[in-house]
Design an enzyme around this catalytic site. Sequence first.
Site, PDB file in Angstrom:
ATOM      1  N   GLU A 322      39.964  37.248  41.433  1.00  0.00           N
ATOM      2  CA  GLU A 322      39.561  35.856  41.641  1.00  0.00           C
ATOM      3  C   GLU A 322      40.147  35.248  42.917  1.00  0.00           C
ATOM      4  O   GLU A 322      40.575  34.088  42.910  1.00  0.00           O
ATOM      5  CB  GLU A 322      39.956  35.009  40.429  1.00  0.00           C
ATOM      6  CG  GLU A 322      39.240  35.441  39.165  1.00  0.00           C
ATOM      7  CD  GLU A 322      39.706  34.683  37.925  1.00  0.00           C
ATOM      8  OE1 GLU A 322      38.844  34.269  37.143  1.00  0.00           O
ATOM      9  OE2 GLU A 322      40.925  34.524  37.727  1.00  0.00           O
TER      10      GLU A 322
HETATM   11  C1  ACM Z   1      41.007  38.046  35.202  1.00  0.00           C
HETATM   12  O1  ACM Z   1      40.659  37.843  34.013  1.00  0.00           O
HETATM   13  N1  ACM Z   1      40.988  37.071  36.077  1.00  0.00           N
HETATM   14  C2  ACM Z   1      41.418  39.363  35.638  1.00  0.00           C
END
Ligand code: ACM
Length: 509
Positions: A322
Amino acid sequence: MRNRLAVLLVCALPLTLVPAPALAGGAPPAVALGSVIPAPVEVRADGTSFRVTPRTVVVAPASARPVADRLVEAVREATGYRLAVVRHAPRHASAITLAPDRSGGEDYQLSVGRKGVTIRSGGNSGLFNGVQTLRQLLPLEAPWIVAGGTIVDRPRFAYRGVHLDLARHYHTPDEVKQYIDEISQFKVNHLHLHLSDDQGWRIQIDSWPRLTSVGGAAGTGVDGVGGGFLTKAQYRDLVRYAAARFVTIVPEIDMPGHVNAAQVAYPELTCDGVAPPPRTDTAVGYSSLCIGKEVTYQFVEDVIRELAALTPGPLIHIGGDEAHATSQADYVAFQQRVLPLVGKYGKKAYGWNEITQAPASHTAIAQYWNTGRTDPTLAAAVAAGTKVIMSPANRAYLDMKYDPSTRLGLSWAGYIEVRTAYDWDPGTHVAGVPESAVLGVEAPLWSETLRSIEDIEFMAFPRLTAIAEVGWSPSRDWESFRTRLGAYGPRWTARGVGFYPSPQIDWAG
Ligand code: ACM
């Protein structure tokens, strides 16, 4: 404490509750040999049985003493008996024998006959696995009769893990130890600790002390509740505690995103040198290390060096998920420098599947957390050598709600009832990722909504047992699993583990 209470409760049951035949000499075993979770490879019941008594001895060579100690602990928890450990069994003794042999490290064979139990394995990890199987074969109530026969068992995948997020809400070393006690009973052998995120930093790093004095201070975490961090001494103690239960700790520092807490502590880690405000919300994707600044790499290298020195296990997880506030070119440039740094300190790099955008990930391990069945970037990396650990969020994320009424958890990847966690195959789950590229499975547990060990246990159990079986057993059989799981429930109740009573399961007791 919880365990002692359970023993007292069991002993307090009136004798009339014990079925009459169970009091006779040739009593039938209360637990069938094939009722173990995760399901063993081969089970051959032979109609005999073995009775554990206060005079039963544990026979083990000095090399297996650490496993013998765990066995003694487990039998005491189950029966109240304190069994003696000896090097050689006296003649005619009733014995549980730990016998090293030449089989593979985690493989084991358990034989139960009238005179005793023998667990054979080439490694202490295999002997420990056999002990976990034996624990499940001991009934919850006296008489302590174990079904006779043989179990031959070995894991499908070498890596069977869970992950726990200490950053969003801090969880204390004692809570982590309680979780280790539970997971290791299902032959889970890795614990991935998510030690940093936007809301908090949870591991002492001597060269950057404000990471914890600021990033781990009271009030850090989601909702500003909690705070705290692991000192190096506490982390080492956790590593030792886990290792005694054949669980390897895998530490994660998340980067280049999820770094707000580090930037609050050290504004030089931002591009403009200005400290951002602390965050206690659950948004993601807004923070990034400054890819063009040299101090970024000094910081990353210091953290990896100190973490590697603290960690006997082979893996360091560098996050990588992310990173929406990092351009793709910057992301790849960052990973091309950082992935090799892990190797420089003697460890193998492990990261969320986004790392596969960088060619340097070809010697690393990618943790697949997306929800799709195709991922061309991952498949290309696999073709070039990347190994994979499977954590598809719509199957393996233990922080997803069970159904819309679940009080805790999130639902962005869907609802995960027990059967959803069970009915998938890591070896065929993603196109272009064959079983030969899959090292195993891991069940993440993110803590945005979880504060206490009770919260952790409610979300993890019973689903974790489904993931454990997916990772260990050669094949899956839902009807068999749900029967074994239903029979297991009273064991959690006896230990005070508040599991989710899934309506998909017919719970005993
Ligand atoms: C994640 O769930 N951001 C790896």
